[in-house]
Design a protein around this motif. Structure first.
Motif, mmCIF file in Angstrom:
data_model
loop_
_atom_site.group_PDB
_atom_site.id
_atom_site.type_symbol
_atom_site.label_atom_id
_atom_site.label_comp_id
_atom_site.label_asym_id
_atom_site.label_seq_id
_atom_site.Cartn_x
_atom_site.Cartn_y
_atom_site.Cartn_z
ATOM 1 N N TYR A 183 0.808 -1.229 0.000
ATOM 2 C CA TYR A 183 0.000 0.000 0.000
ATOM 3 C C TYR A 183 0.838 1.274 0.000
ATOM 4 N N VAL A 184 1.891 1.318 0.798
ATOM 5 C CA VAL A 184 2.639 2.555 1.006
ATOM 6 C C VAL A 184 3.944 2.528 0.214
ATOM 7 N N GLN A 185 4.109 3.529 -0.635
ATOM 8 C CA GLN A 185 5.334 3.643 -1.417
ATOM 9 C C GLN A 185 6.387 4.450 -0.667
ATOM 10 N N TRP B 260 2.437 11.449 1.942
ATOM 11 C CA TRP B 260 2.242 10.000 1.838
ATOM 12 C C TRP B 260 2.036 9.658 0.368
ATOM 13 N N PHE C 81 0.947 6.449 -1.815
ATOM 14 C CA PHE C 81 0.320 5.160 -1.521
ATOM 15 C C PHE C 81 -0.566 4.719 -2.675
ATOM 16 N N THR D 78 -3.068 -1.466 6.304
ATOM 17 C CA THR D 78 -1.721 -0.982 6.588
ATOM 18 C C THR D 78 -1.411 -1.145 8.070
#
Length: 156
Positions: free
Chosen positions: A32-34, A52, A54, A133
């Motif tokens: 989910y999170v880059q 963020w 994402f 997440t």
């Protein structure tokens, strides 16, 4: 919109992760999170600004937020000041409150938002990303704690 997530990790560790070291989220929840980048202020300090990057509904999104932190109550809010969410909402804010339990904690999510118009759906997909997440972060922190507390083999 609200959601409660029961976690194995102690409240202090979860709160610290979300406020002091959110840049580790890409490692804890890469699906989910880059990235989480600091754009202004200091990590974990009132008024800092994070960006963020994402995935939301399978598409790349970004959310620039101004952070408010209440250490005493283990709560924080992330007010969107720029980003993908403002294409659908006049205002958007994610709030967390971390409450200790006998074992672990509960992370309370609250999404406060105002839609741009009546055609905009409630942000269920965003809440889903936050909850998933959160579970990934719990697994990451639990694994980290187990690794640190495991006896180390020493050879002389």
């Amino acid at each position: 919109m609200k959601a409660d997530v029961k976690l194995k990790t102690p409240a202090d560790k979860v709160f610290e992760f979300y406020t002091l070291t959110p840049y580790h989220m890409a490692k804890a929840s890469p699906k989910y999170v880059q990235s989480v980048d600091l754009l202004g202020g200091q990590w974990g300090k009132e008024g800092c600004v994070y960006n963020w990057n994402f995935l939301l509904d399978g598409k790349t999104a970004f959310n620039m937020v101004k952070v408010a932190i209440d250490d005493k109550n283990k709560s924080a809010s992330y007010k969107t000041i720029e980003g993908t969410l403002l294409k659908m909402f006049k205002s958007f804010k994610c709030c967390i409150e971390v409450s200790p339990r006998d074992e672990g904690c509960v992370l309370h999510w609250t999404l406060e938002y105002e839609k741009l118009n009546t055609n905009v759906e409630d942000p269920k997909a965003m809440l889903h990303v936050l909850v998933d997440t959160c579970k990934d972060i719990d697994a990451h922190l639990t694994q980290q704690a187990n690794t640190q507390s495991s006896p180390q083999l020493q050879c002389n």
